[in-house]
Design an enzyme around this catalytic site. Structure first.
Site, PDB file in Angstrom:
ATOM      1  N   HIS A 362      45.130  38.457  43.707  1.00  0.00           N
ATOM      2  CA  HIS A 362      45.879  37.412  43.015  1.00  0.00           C
ATOM      3  C   HIS A 362      46.496  36.411  43.966  1.00  0.00           C
ATOM      4  O   HIS A 362      46.613  35.238  43.654  1.00  0.00           O
ATOM      5  CB  HIS A 362      46.922  38.038  42.095  1.00  0.00           C
ATOM      6  CG  HIS A 362      46.293  38.520  40.832  1.00  0.00           C
ATOM      7  ND1 HIS A 362      45.918  39.817  40.647  1.00  0.00           N
ATOM      8  CD2 HIS A 362      45.905  37.842  39.727  1.00  0.00           C
ATOM      9  CE1 HIS A 362      45.347  39.937  39.465  1.00  0.00           C
ATOM     10  NE2 HIS A 362      45.320  38.750  38.884  1.00  0.00           N
ATOM     11  N   ARG A 469      48.511  31.726  33.497  1.00  0.00           N
ATOM     12  CA  ARG A 469      48.999  33.039  33.946  1.00  0.00           C
ATOM     13  C   ARG A 469      50.529  33.027  33.884  1.00  0.00           C
ATOM     14  O   ARG A 469      51.184  32.659  34.846  1.00  0.00           O
ATOM     15  CB  ARG A 469      48.526  33.318  35.374  1.00  0.00           C
ATOM     16  CG  ARG A 469      47.028  33.532  35.507  1.00  0.00           C
ATOM     17  CD  ARG A 469      46.663  33.902  36.953  1.00  0.00           C
ATOM     18  NE  ARG A 469      45.320  34.442  37.046  1.00  0.00           N
ATOM     19  CZ  ARG A 469      44.239  33.734  37.391  1.00  0.00           C
ATOM     20  NH1 ARG A 469      44.347  32.460  37.676  1.00  0.00           N
ATOM     21  NH2 ARG A 469      43.056  34.315  37.462  1.00  0.00           N
ATOM     22  N   ARG A 505      48.443  33.356  28.402  1.00  0.00           N
ATOM     23  CA  ARG A 505      48.227  34.802  28.448  1.00  0.00           C
ATOM     24  C   ARG A 505      49.586  35.481  28.491  1.00  0.00           C
ATOM     25  O   ARG A 505      50.469  35.053  29.227  1.00  0.00           O
ATOM     26  CB  ARG A 505      47.415  35.147  29.697  1.00  0.00           C
ATOM     27  CG  ARG A 505      47.267  36.640  29.871  1.00  0.00           C
ATOM     28  CD  ARG A 505      46.293  36.976  30.947  1.00  0.00           C
ATOM     29  NE  ARG A 505      46.836  36.732  32.267  1.00  0.00           N
ATOM     30  CZ  ARG A 505      46.125  36.886  33.380  1.00  0.00           C
ATOM     31  NH1 ARG A 505      44.856  37.228  33.304  1.00  0.00           N
ATOM     32  NH2 ARG A 505      46.658  36.678  34.543  1.00  0.00           N
ATOM     33  N   GLU A 603      38.001  42.385  29.960  1.00  0.00           N
ATOM     34  CA  GLU A 603      38.005  42.561  31.414  1.00  0.00           C
ATOM     35  C   GLU A 603      37.820  44.004  31.852  1.00  0.00           C
ATOM     36  O   GLU A 603      37.912  44.310  33.039  1.00  0.00           O
ATOM     37  CB  GLU A 603      39.233  41.918  32.075  1.00  0.00           C
ATOM     38  CG  GLU A 603      40.520  41.940  31.340  1.00  0.00           C
ATOM     39  CD  GLU A 603      41.628  41.132  32.039  1.00  0.00           C
ATOM     40  OE1 GLU A 603      41.387  40.459  33.055  1.00  0.00           O
ATOM     41  OE2 GLU A 603      42.763  41.202  31.547  1.00  0.00           O
ATOM     42  N   ASN A 626      36.970  38.537  36.890  1.00  0.00           N
ATOM     43  CA  ASN A 626      37.484  39.131  38.135  1.00  0.00           C
ATOM     44  C   ASN A 626      37.719  40.625  37.948  1.00  0.00           C
ATOM     45  O   ASN A 626      37.261  41.449  38.736  1.00  0.00           O
ATOM     46  CB  ASN A 626      38.814  38.488  38.539  1.00  0.00           C
ATOM     47  CG  ASN A 626      38.727  36.990  38.609  1.00  0.00           C
ATOM     48  OD1 ASN A 626      37.642  36.454  38.798  1.00  0.00           O
ATOM     49  ND2 ASN A 626      39.844  36.308  38.452  1.00  0.00           N
ATOM     50  N   ASP A 627      38.468  40.949  36.890  1.00  0.00           N
ATOM     51  CA  ASP A 627      38.724  42.365  36.650  1.00  0.00           C
ATOM     52  C   ASP A 627      37.476  43.070  36.150  1.00  0.00           C
ATOM     53  O   ASP A 627      37.217  44.208  36.509  1.00  0.00           O
ATOM     54  CB  ASP A 627      39.873  42.536  35.650  1.00  0.00           C
ATOM     55  CG  ASP A 627      41.213  42.476  36.364  1.00  0.00           C
ATOM     56  OD1 ASP A 627      41.333  43.090  37.434  1.00  0.00           O
ATOM     57  OD2 ASP A 627      42.122  41.787  35.876  1.00  0.00           O
ATOM     58  N   ARG A 637      39.515  45.030  43.674  1.00  0.00           N
ATOM     59  CA  ARG A 637      39.384  43.606  44.035  1.00  0.00           C
ATOM     60  C   ARG A 637      40.303  43.208  45.177  1.00  0.00           C
ATOM     61  O   ARG A 637      40.188  42.127  45.745  1.00  0.00           O
ATOM     62  CB  ARG A 637      39.665  42.724  42.801  1.00  0.00           C
ATOM     63  CG  ARG A 637      41.074  42.855  42.275  1.00  0.00           C
ATOM     64  CD  ARG A 637      41.222  42.215  40.893  1.00  0.00           C
ATOM     65  NE  ARG A 637      41.636  40.833  40.951  1.00  0.00           N
ATOM     66  CZ  ARG A 637      41.930  40.094  39.878  1.00  0.00           C
ATOM     67  NH1 ARG A 637      41.843  40.626  38.669  1.00  0.00           N
ATOM     68  NH2 ARG A 637      42.320  38.866  39.990  1.00  0.00           N
ATOM     69  N   CYS A 674      37.177  33.015  31.963  1.00  0.00           N
ATOM     70  CA  CYS A 674      38.257  32.390  32.731  1.00  0.00           C
ATOM     71  C   CYS A 674      38.419  33.031  34.106  1.00  0.00           C
ATOM     72  O   CYS A 674      39.377  32.763  34.811  1.00  0.00           O
ATOM     73  CB  CYS A 674      39.566  32.415  31.947  1.00  0.00           C
ATOM     74  SG  CYS A 674      40.112  34.071  31.558  1.00  0.00           S
TER      75      CYS A 674
HETATM   76  C1  PEP Z   1      40.318  38.036  35.475  1.00  0.00           C
HETATM   77  O1  PEP Z   1      40.590  39.239  35.621  1.00  0.00           O
HETATM   78  O2  PEP Z   1      39.186  37.575  35.597  1.00  0.00           O
HETATM   79  C2  PEP Z   1      41.371  37.078  35.119  1.00  0.00           C
HETATM   80  C3  PEP Z   1      41.077  35.849  34.759  1.00  0.00           C
HETATM   81  O3  PEP Z   1      42.660  37.484  35.219  1.00  0.00           O
HETATM   82  P1  PEP Z   1      43.410  37.749  36.590  1.00  0.00           P
HETATM   83  O4  PEP Z   1      42.554  37.233  37.717  1.00  0.00           O
HETATM   84  O5  PEP Z   1      44.730  37.069  36.520  1.00  0.00           O
HETATM   85  O6  PEP Z   1      43.546  39.242  36.614  1.00  0.00           O
HETATM   86 MG    MG Z   2      42.500  40.026  34.938  1.00  0.00          MG
END
Ligand code: PEP
Ligand code: MG
Length: 753
Positions: A362, A469, A505, A603, A626-627, A637, A674
């Site tokens: 993050h 976020r 979110r 996710e 991402n998750d 990650r 996203c």
């Molecule tokens: C993701 O997990 O892809 C996402 C958009 O949320 P974050 O990166 O804030 O966990």
């Molecule tokens: Mg996420």
């Protein structure tokens, strides 16, 4: 064996330099295993030869003088094959070669193990014995374990030595540390090391500015600790016997000027600041005690460490506040978090270096949104010694150059100029629609966190917010923001983008996002208390946030609410229940608001399999790639050691993405992405071809993605997707995409990550 290993490692840690550390190893190995000789050869990268660096039981003057080619002799064999070699009679092996310089003729048996760090063989450690014997499995295991620990020491020593070398040689030495690209761009600034308070091991080196003042601080801190201990001693005096109370006296005596205190002052006079001096003295004493065989004495190491921490916390009370920041700060830390970014005023913060983390952490995502060049996962940097040094960060390549030369600086300034020219070339696209050559439209929205993201996003033509976020503003305060405070921030966002939608979110903390005032102690944070799990457990936090969002949307009606980390239908139903409750309350309080669209983030794998059931219950879905990548591939990650395995283009991820869009459309539910994949021009084309209805990305990628979309037809994108879906490894997908972007003429638009 375990005890011996531990005490060797501690002794090595306490050694004053690498030579001494290697000396300790060979001596202790030789004694513990009762062999006739022990030696360490290290690879000299300049000559690519294995050089004898330490021996016990062989001729001492052979050290630094015996040099072997990497394929030469048994040592070379261990090096080349990167595996242990255990021989009862060495001379019978075809690779055996006799080196008279070492005086080894009398030996029969040989056991050599490679010293490996991050897949590269740094050297070979070996033992030999006079009598003919095969070293047993326990000895072999011991040698392998010790070599793995030694590898870490060697890697660290190499990095530390490099920093010392540049400090000695000045700016002419070109030294570079490698990490991963976290956020693009180049920055030049002064390193400021952030470290957790009251953690002795984290204290960086800093010069003592005024010796007398530093000594005074030390005495003042010691006095405060002394008073605490005396208070504790008298509090317990009625309950403790004379002997136990004596323990407090021992504590107090350690602090005397002619014991530990004297050593601290000596180090301050030699130039180290008081916290660094304390760190060194405590660590030296702790290692001495930890190495003792007597259990009682070994335990005393804990007392000394505790004492050191107490003094440190008082020192930091005073010294934390008085820190002066340079004009251009490059923030350096073992594991920077989004909250660290708030510690430095934005106009001074030019770059970030985090030893841990990857481009999907993050902190890296936030840095990209804030356009702060960042290097992550630079695990070899001896960061404590960077304090105050000028550094260049190359956030494109993930490289750090401490104390750069004039020439290097000039080279990087050119890169900055080129980048600016490229961005200004793309700026012409801001007002043009995001559509393909055959007029297929795909709205591009932006991911935001800070208010400062807003203006930039609008300037680049973002059609609303696909992911706000909301935890980011929560990280910038020292307690949960009130309903009114939240309402104010949310309103600014909603107003700025109206009539385009703003997808907020709900609070997504946990994992690598901690609020300083809401500690979460999960052994396994990404699989623990995170996202919706926390807010459902704390309806008082959730309801306040929803109320603030709803109130903020009055008269604008462009709010969308999105739920993170959903793993079951039940969670969605519970969250919807709270949202409806808040909506009723707000209406009853007289606000004229409409019920916003509510969506779910996909996710985790469970949500992929249940995407259809989820789609039936909400107004939209949005994939957090991402998750999703981290959970599908079981790759943290945030962990730089496995960052190479994290591929958003992995065939399994692409299949999951395709399956989500199909399921959502069966229910006529719109679906977006996203995660960072949407901000990668190639990724965006694939997602568009899969049928995703919209994409959301950081502001820095909007123009690149738009440019890629406008360069192709939907048919071409679908053709590319079809080819890619037939490939079965991530590496091949990536090389196929690289070739395709060249063919389509969009290679210069590669994502800023
Ligand atoms: C993701 O997990 O892809 C996402 C958009 O949320 P974050 O990166 O804030 O966990
Ligand atoms: Mg996420």
């Amino acid at each position: 064996m375990l005890g011996t290993l531990r005490s060797i490692v501690q002794e090595v840690d306490a050694a004053k330099d690498l030579k001494a550390a290697l000396g300790v190893v060979v001596k202790r190995v030789q004694n513990s295993l009762e062999t006739s000789a022990c030696a360490i050869y290290l690879l000299d990268p300049e000559t690519n030869q294995l050089v004898l660096r330490a021996v016990d039981g062989l001729k001492i003057d052979a050290i630094d003088n015996v040099r072997l080619q990497t394929s030469q002799g048994l040592v070379g064999q261990v090096h080349t094959r990167a595996e242990p070699l255990n021989l009862e009679y060495a001379a019978e092996h075809k690779k055996f070669q006799y080196f008279p310089e070492t005086g080894e003729e009398a030996f029969s048996s040989f056991l050599g193990v490679p010293i490996v760090h991050h897949r590269s063989v740094l050297g070979v450690m070996l033992v030999q014995s006079m009598e003919r014997r095969r070293f047993d499995e326990e000895v072999e295991a011991f040698m392998i374990t010790l070599a793995s620990q030694l590898a870490v020491v060697l890697a660290h020593a190499k990095a530390t030595g490099t920093i010392q070398e540049i400090s000695r040689q000045g700016a002419d030495a070109l030294v570079r540390f490698d990490g991963a690209a976290g956020a693009p761009g180049v920055a030049i600034g002064k390193a400021v090391v952030v470290f957790p308070l009251a953690d002795l091991d984290a204290v960086p080196d800093r010069p003592a500015r005024d010796h007398d003042y530093e000594i005074e601080l030390f005495h003042a801190a010691v006095d405060r600790v002394r008073r605490d201990i005396e208070a504790a001693s008298s509090k317990f005096s009625s309950k403790l016997g004379v002997e136990e109370r004596g323990l407090f006296d021992v504590y107090l005596n350690i602090l005397n000027d002619n014991a530990l205190g004297g050593e601290v002052m000596q180090k301050i006079r030699a130039g180290q600041w008081v916290q660094g001096a304390l760190r060194d003295v405590i660590s030296e004493h702790v290692s001495v005690f930890e190495m003792m065989d007597d259990e009682y004495l070994r335990e005393r190491a804990t007392d000394i460490r505790d004492l050191g921490r107490r003094i440190l916390s008082y020192l930091q009370d005073v010294q934390h506040e008085v820190r002066e920041l340079p004009e251009q700060v490059v923030l350096v830390g073992e594991e920077l978090t989004p909250a660290n970014l708030a510690e430095v005023p934005r106009d001074r913060l030019v770059g970030l270096i985090s030893l841990r983390g990857s481009k999907n952490s993050h902190v890296a995502i936030l840095a990209r949104a804030m356009e702060i060049p960042t290097v992550v996962g630079a695990s070899d940097i001896p960061y404590r010694q960077l304090e105050g040094l000028e550094v260049i960060i190359d956030g494109y390549q993930g490289k750090v150059f401490p104390s750069p030369s004039q020439e290097l600086r000039a080279r990087f300034n050119e890169v900055v100029a080129e980048e600016k020219a490229m961005v200004s070339g793309l700026e012409a696209l801001s007002d043009l629609p995001s559509e393909t050559l055959d007029k297929h439209r795909i709205p591009l929205r932006v991911n935001t966190g800070l208010l400062s993201d807003v203006a930039r996003s609008i300037q680049r033509g973002a059609e609303g917010v696909g992911l706000y976020r909301t935890e980011v503003p929560f990280m910038m305060t020292d307690r949960f923001p009130s309903e009114n405070q939240q309402e104010e921030v949310y309103r600014q966002h909603l107003e700025a983008f109206a009539p385009n939608p703003v997808t907020m979110r709900t609070l997504d903390v946990g994992g690598d996002k901690e609020l300083p005032y809401f500690p979460i102690n999960d052994a396994n944070p990404f699989l623990g208390w995170r996202g919706i799990r926390i807010t459902l457990d704390h309806p008082e936090i959730f309801l306040v946030q929803i109320r603030a969002m709803l109130k903020a949307s009055e008269g604008l009606d462009n709010l969308r609410i999105m739920l993170p980390m959903i793993t079951s239908v039940t969670e969605v139903e519970e969250a919807l229940h709270h949202i409806h409750q808040a909506y009723q309350e707000i209406r009853e309080e007289g606000y004229d608001v409409i019920m916003p669209a509510v969506g779910v983030m996909i996710e985790v794998p469970a949500a992929v399999y249940q995407a259809r059931e989820l789609a039936q219950r909400v107004d939209f879905l949005s994939v957090g790639s991402n998750d999703l990548t981290q959970y599908l591939l079981a790759v943290d990650r945030n962990n730089s050691f496995v960052a190479d395995l994290y591929h958003s283009h992995h065939p399994a991820v692409l299949k999951a993405l395709k399956s989500v869009v199909n399921k959502a459309h069966l229910e006529n539910t719109p679906v977006s992405v996203c995660g960072e994949l949407a901000g990668d021009p190639c990724g965006a084309l694939l997602l568009m071809a899969m049928g995703y209805d919209e994409l959301s990305m950081s502001a820095s990628n909007i123009l690149r993605v738009k440019s890629a979309v406008r360069h192709v037809t939907l048919k071409q994108a679908k053709q590319l997707l079809e080819e890619v879906m037939l490939i079965d490894t991530a590496g091949l997908v990536e090389s196929h995409l690289n070739a395709a972007i060249k063919e389509l003429g969009i290679e210069h638009m590669e994502a800023s990550l």
